[in-house]
Enzyme design. Sequence first.
Site, PDB file in Angstrom:
ATOM      1  N   ARG A  22       0.892  -1.207  -0.090  1.00  0.00           N
ATOM      2  CA  ARG A  22      -0.040  -0.128   0.045  1.00  0.00           C
ATOM      3  C   ARG A  22       0.888   1.276   0.152  1.00  0.00           C
ATOM      4  NH1 ARG A  22      -3.538  -0.482   5.038  1.00  0.00           N
ATOM      5  NH2 ARG A  22      -1.738  -1.459   5.692  1.00  0.00           N
ATOM      6  N   ASN A  40      -5.907  -2.660   1.826  1.00  0.00           N
ATOM      7  CA  ASN A  40      -6.060  -4.275   1.986  1.00  0.00           C
ATOM      8  C   ASN A  40      -7.390  -4.651   2.053  1.00  0.00           C
ATOM      9  OD1 ASN A  40      -3.209  -4.346   2.140  1.00  0.00           O
ATOM     10  ND2 ASN A  40      -3.183  -4.497   4.389  1.00  0.00           N
TER      11      ASN A  40
END
Length: 97
Positions: A22, A40
């Site tokens: 990320r 996520n």
Amino acid sequence: MTTGGRAVRVRISGRVQGVWFRAWTVSMAKDFGLDGWVRNRSDGSVEAVFAGPGPQVDKMLAHFRDGPPAARVDALESDEIEPATYEGTGFRQLPTE
């Protein structure tokens, strides 16, 4: 983002959580001047929206297929979505869903 841009929603699976995916995505997307987000998923995948000029979205997708060095992308699914929804939002990391 410029008018006439492109937006895609992407989901990847593999070894994509716990490998800085990320943070890497946020950095890359900002470098490409894209709007959107990354998060996520509770199933172990990573989902993102990339919106911006078509060539920049294409470049991001090419990098997203590989991910950061510690990641392993096994599958990538993408769908075109309405770009105006994300115009001018910047790029950010969202909580896990």
